[in-house]
Design a protein around this motif. Structure first.
Motif, mmCIF file in Angstrom:
data_model
loop_
_atom_site.group_PDB
_atom_site.id
_atom_site.type_symbol
_atom_site.label_atom_id
_atom_site.label_comp_id
_atom_site.label_asym_id
_atom_site.label_seq_id
_atom_site.Cartn_x
_atom_site.Cartn_y
_atom_site.Cartn_z
ATOM 1 N N ILE A 76 5.882 5.247 -2.504
ATOM 2 C CA ILE A 76 5.431 5.847 -3.763
ATOM 3 C C ILE A 76 3.915 5.763 -3.874
ATOM 4 O O ILE A 76 3.259 6.717 -4.297
ATOM 5 N N SER A 77 3.341 4.644 -3.485
ATOM 6 C CA SER A 77 1.889 4.478 -3.577
ATOM 7 C C SER A 77 1.141 5.450 -2.659
ATOM 8 O O SER A 77 -0.033 5.739 -2.895
ATOM 9 N N GLN A 78 1.796 5.969 -1.639
ATOM 10 C CA GLN A 78 1.159 6.891 -0.703
ATOM 11 C C GLN A 78 1.223 8.344 -1.170
ATOM 12 O O GLN A 78 0.514 9.200 -0.630
ATOM 13 N N ILE A 79 2.052 8.629 -2.164
ATOM 14 C CA ILE A 79 2.173 10.009 -2.663
ATOM 15 C C ILE A 79 0.836 10.426 -3.276
ATOM 16 O O ILE A 79 0.331 9.779 -4.179
ATOM 17 N N GLY A 80 0.266 11.484 -2.757
ATOM 18 C CA GLY A 80 -1.013 12.001 -3.244
ATOM 19 C C GLY A 80 -2.231 11.377 -2.601
ATOM 20 O O GLY A 80 -3.352 11.819 -2.835
ATOM 21 N N LYS A 81 -2.026 10.351 -1.814
ATOM 22 C CA LYS A 81 -3.165 9.633 -1.225
ATOM 23 C C LYS A 81 -4.023 10.544 -0.347
ATOM 24 O O LYS A 81 -5.247 10.423 -0.327
ATOM 25 N N SER A 82 -3.410 11.474 0.369
ATOM 26 C CA SER A 82 -4.181 12.377 1.227
ATOM 27 C C SER A 82 -5.097 13.287 0.414
ATOM 28 O O SER A 82 -6.077 13.815 0.930
ATOM 29 N N ASP A 83 -4.805 13.463 -0.866
ATOM 30 C CA ASP A 83 -5.652 14.259 -1.765
ATOM 31 C C ASP A 83 -6.520 13.369 -2.642
ATOM 32 O O ASP A 83 -7.052 13.821 -3.654
ATOM 33 N N ASN A 84 -6.613 12.105 -2.268
ATOM 34 C CA ASN A 84 -7.425 11.125 -2.997
ATOM 35 C C ASN A 84 -6.936 10.929 -4.440
ATOM 36 O O ASN A 84 -7.730 10.780 -5.361
ATOM 37 N N VAL A 85 -5.629 10.978 -4.617
ATOM 38 C CA VAL A 85 -5.002 10.774 -5.926
ATOM 39 C C VAL A 85 -4.328 9.402 -5.917
ATOM 40 O O VAL A 85 -3.574 9.097 -4.992
ATOM 41 N N PRO A 86 -4.583 8.570 -6.932
ATOM 42 C CA PRO A 86 -3.994 7.226 -6.953
ATOM 43 C C PRO A 86 -2.533 7.203 -7.401
ATOM 44 O O PRO A 86 -2.209 6.836 -8.521
ATOM 45 N N GLY A 87 -1.636 7.618 -6.543
ATOM 46 C CA GLY A 87 -0.206 7.598 -6.859
ATOM 47 C C GLY A 87 0.174 8.673 -7.850
ATOM 48 O O GLY A 87 -0.673 9.274 -8.502
ATOM 49 N N PRO A 88 1.468 8.928 -7.989
ATOM 50 C CA PRO A 88 1.917 9.955 -8.922
ATOM 51 C C PRO A 88 1.604 9.580 -10.372
ATOM 52 O O PRO A 88 1.781 8.433 -10.770
ATOM 53 N N ALA A 89 1.154 10.555 -11.142
ATOM 54 C CA ALA A 89 0.932 10.340 -12.568
ATOM 55 C C ALA A 89 2.285 10.191 -13.267
ATOM 56 O O ALA A 89 2.447 9.375 -14.166
ATOM 57 N N ILE A 90 3.241 10.987 -12.822
ATOM 58 C CA ILE A 90 4.619 10.934 -13.322
ATOM 59 C C ILE A 90 5.533 10.981 -12.106
ATOM 60 O O ILE A 90 5.331 11.793 -11.211
ATOM 61 N N LEU A 91 6.545 10.116 -12.109
ATOM 62 C CA LEU A 91 7.500 10.107 -11.002
ATOM 63 C C LEU A 91 8.907 9.958 -11.555
ATOM 64 O O LEU A 91 9.226 8.962 -12.202
#
Length: 147
Positions: A76-91
């Motif tokens: 979960i912590s890796q979701i969005g990491k490639s776009d420099n996003v700190p984890g999902p805002a909503i999951l």
């Protein structure tokens, strides 16, 4: 008259598009994740969760539970990491047993810094399989939910 309306419409759209373009936006991620049977190790009365206990068919114990928590929290912590996003805002989460397992998940070292809140309701499922939602508190203010 029609010509004036066209010019007015184009002018308004141009001004609006320029104001939108000048704003700075940050990327955010909304995701859904099937945790696949995230059960605690405790037999819950009235729920058919015996297979996820140490004595059950899956021999589900604390070591295996905490490993699954850690693995899922890392993913979960890796979701969005490639776009420099700190984890999902909503999951959105599915195949979770109860609120307690979500609390364990968001309190793991991988997710704790993201300060997630929880929305969860017990489902009528006889196996105790629920759905839930976590959200980063810095982006959202919890005002209430209903089932």
């Amino acid at each position: 008259m029609i010509q004036k309306f066209k010019i007015l419409t184009i002018s308004i759209l141009t001004i609006f598009s320029l104001s939108v373009c000048s704003q700075k936006y940050k990327a955010g991620v909304v995701a859904f994740y099937n945790i696949e049977n995230l059960f605690d190790t405790i037999k819950t009365p009235g729920i058919y969760d015996e297979e996820f206990t140490p004595a059950g068919s899956k021999k589900w114990n604390s070591e295996r539970y905490w490993k699954k928590i850690d693995n899922n929290a890392w993913v979960i912590s890796q979701i969005g990491k490639s776009d420099n996003v700190p984890g999902p805002a909503i999951l959105g989460l599915c195949e979770i047993e109860n609120r307690s397992v979500i609390e364990d998940l968001i309190n793991s070292p991988h997710l704790k810094p993201l300060d997630y809140g929880i929305v969860h309701y017990d489902s009528p499922d006889k196996r105790g399989v629920d759905v839930g939602l976590i959200y980063q508190k810095r982006y959202f203010t919890f005002t209430g939910t209903r089932s």
